[in-house]
Design an enzyme around this catalytic site. Structure first.
Site, PDB file in Angstrom:
ATOM      1  CB  ILE A   1      -0.951  -0.002   1.201  1.00  0.00           C
ATOM      2  CG1 ILE A   1      -1.968  -1.133   1.012  1.00  0.00           C
ATOM      3  CG2 ILE A   1      -1.672   1.358   1.297  1.00  0.00           C
ATOM      4  CD1 ILE A   1      -3.035  -1.198   2.036  1.00  0.00           C
ATOM      5  N   PRO A   2       0.957   1.946  -1.116  1.00  0.00           N
ATOM      6  CG  PRO A   2       0.629   2.874  -3.242  1.00  0.00           C
ATOM      7  CD  PRO A   2       0.062   1.856  -2.277  1.00  0.00           C
ATOM      8  CB  CYS A   3       1.610   5.206   2.945  1.00  0.00           C
ATOM      9  SG  CYS A   3       2.990   4.300   3.622  1.00  0.00           S
ATOM     10  CG  HIS A   4       6.189   5.031  -1.211  1.00  0.00           C
ATOM     11  ND1 HIS A   4       5.651   3.772  -1.058  1.00  0.00           N
ATOM     12  CD2 HIS A   4       6.448   5.151  -2.535  1.00  0.00           C
ATOM     13  CE1 HIS A   4       5.606   3.162  -2.227  1.00  0.00           C
ATOM     14  NE2 HIS A   4       6.082   3.974  -3.151  1.00  0.00           N
TER      15      HIS A   4
END
Lengths: 238, 172
Positions: free
Chosen positions: A152-155
């Site tokens: 989950i690409p919270c970056h």
């Protein structure tokens, strides 16, 4: 073939010049740096999985899986993460299991998952996306507690001025992941099958490196006689 | 074994002198291709550097049935095509033509660069390879993994667009 005026003009236009001085030395220095720095997280991540999907990802530590199905999912996540960190994957197909999280955090993480590979959105975009435009700070907190970073690409969620902002795994790692995604090609074709895939597709993983062609768009690939992969459907994803 | 293949074998064994010789042999031609595709000197040098970096790090995977030039041009065009995608995205339109370079000493060259920018991306790649190194249809087909007929039709299409643009400007 007879050469005409256009050929002569093009030959002059494309005439090579000598290689710039010091090019080989610069490449050798860059190669040493790549070998010294290695993969993000040293390529080592601990993965926790349930039978439904990935529950947690963290640098170091021990992997946990409570059943055979969970172990299979953890192994799949490990492979996909290694490919992603090596610049050979642009999407994750392994499922995540967010059922133990509060509803608000689940919605925030689902919204973050919609941000395309290599792109970034501000915290306010996520807040709007979940219908809570004033909850920007709460969105930041929910992302900071993302149990499955990378997948989950919270970056990809950044400050509204475009600067990376904070990241649970460190601001330097956030910048490094942005650089990694920027440098990773999106589409690759196989010269033997003439099929174009998203980078990371199961079809593409069987491709020999010598058969790999990078494309800028599915349209370009089609114009050269390639067809879109029916597994990863690159046109729909582009 | 020809000199290129011998060099690649030595590069795979991390022989820096062999790598330097390979860069001197091909650096100019690779840079000429990248310069015309990417339009700016900085992007072109960066692309060539990245292509040689991939060559160095992946030398062990080189297969001698490929000519070294074919292998290098394959790597370079992969790098350049991906950079063209990034340039297009930065401009906000995935398939828009690239802008002509901002500065060029020769006005004729500037017109040519603008006309070249109107050629579809993959045809531009083939034209650059064709005219920098005089590569034949078969080599071009091998580099981009396409049929010889597709190479011919793409080159003809690219040249037709160039000819029309340059004729209009009275440059041919």
């Amino acid at each position: 073939m007879t050469r005409d005026r256009l050929d002569l003009v093009l030959e002059a236009y494309f005439r090579p010049t000598p290689a710039p001085a010091g090019l080989a030395a610069r490449v050798l220095a860059a190669a040493r740096e790549v070998e010294r720095v290695g993969l993000p997280f040293g390529g080592r991540l601990a993965i926790r999985a349930s039978a439904r999907g990935i529950v947690g990802i963290a640098p170091g530590g021990r992997s946990e899986a409570s059943s055979a199905a969970a172990r299979r999912l953890a192994a799949r996540a490990r492979t996909e993460l290694a490919e992603y960190l090596a610049g050979r994957r642009t999407f994750f197909s392994v499922p995540v299991d967010l059922t133990s999280l509060p509803a608000f955090q689940r919605r925030v993480l689902q919204a973050a998952r919609e941000i395309p590979f290599g792109e970034a959105r501000p915290y306010a975009w996520v807040a709007h996306r979940i219908g809570r435009p004033r909850a920007v700070r709460a969105v930041g907190t929910a992302l900071a507690r993302n149990p499955v970073p990378l997948v989950i690409p919270c970056h990809r969620v950044v400050r509204s001025d475009g600067t990376p902002g904070e990241y649970a795994l460190g601001a330097a790692m956030k910048r490094r992941l942005h650089a990694l995604e920027e440098a990773t090609p999106r589409l690759e074709g196989c010269t033997s099958t003439r099929i174009v895939c998203r980078v990371g597709c199961a079809h593409g993983r069987r491709m020999r490196p010598a058969n790999r062609i990078v494309f800028a768009s599915v349209g370009d690939a089609r114009a050269l006689g390639y067809r879109a992969c029916r597994i990863c459907r690159p046109a729909a994803a582009a | 074994m020809d000199r290129d293949r011998a060099l690649m074998r030595d590069v795979a064994a991390r022989d820096d002198a062999a790598f330097t010789e390979l860069v001197e042999r091909y650096g100019g031609r690779l840079l000429a291709v990248a310069r015309r595709l990417l339009q700016t000197e900085a992007d072109a040098e960066d692309a060539v550097q990245r292509a040689f970096l991939q060559c160095y790090l992946g030398a062990a995977g080189y297969r001698p049935e490929f000519a070294v030039s074919t292998w290098l041009y394959r790597i370079l065009t992969n790098v350049c095509v991906d950079e063209l995608r990034r340039q297009a995205r930065r401009r906000g339109a995935a398939d828009a033509a690239p802008p002509a370079p901002a500065r060029d000493a020769d006005i004729h060259r500037l017109d040519l660069a603008r006309a070249f920018g109107r050629v579809p991306r993959e045809a531009r790649v083939l034209l650059a390879l064709r005219y920098v190194d005089g590569l034949g249809y078969r080599d071009l087909a091998r580099i981009r993994g396409i049929s010889v007929n597709t190479v011919k039709s793409q080159l003809a299409r690219g040249k037709r667009i160039l000819r029309r643009a340059l004729d209009t400007e009275g440059l041919l």
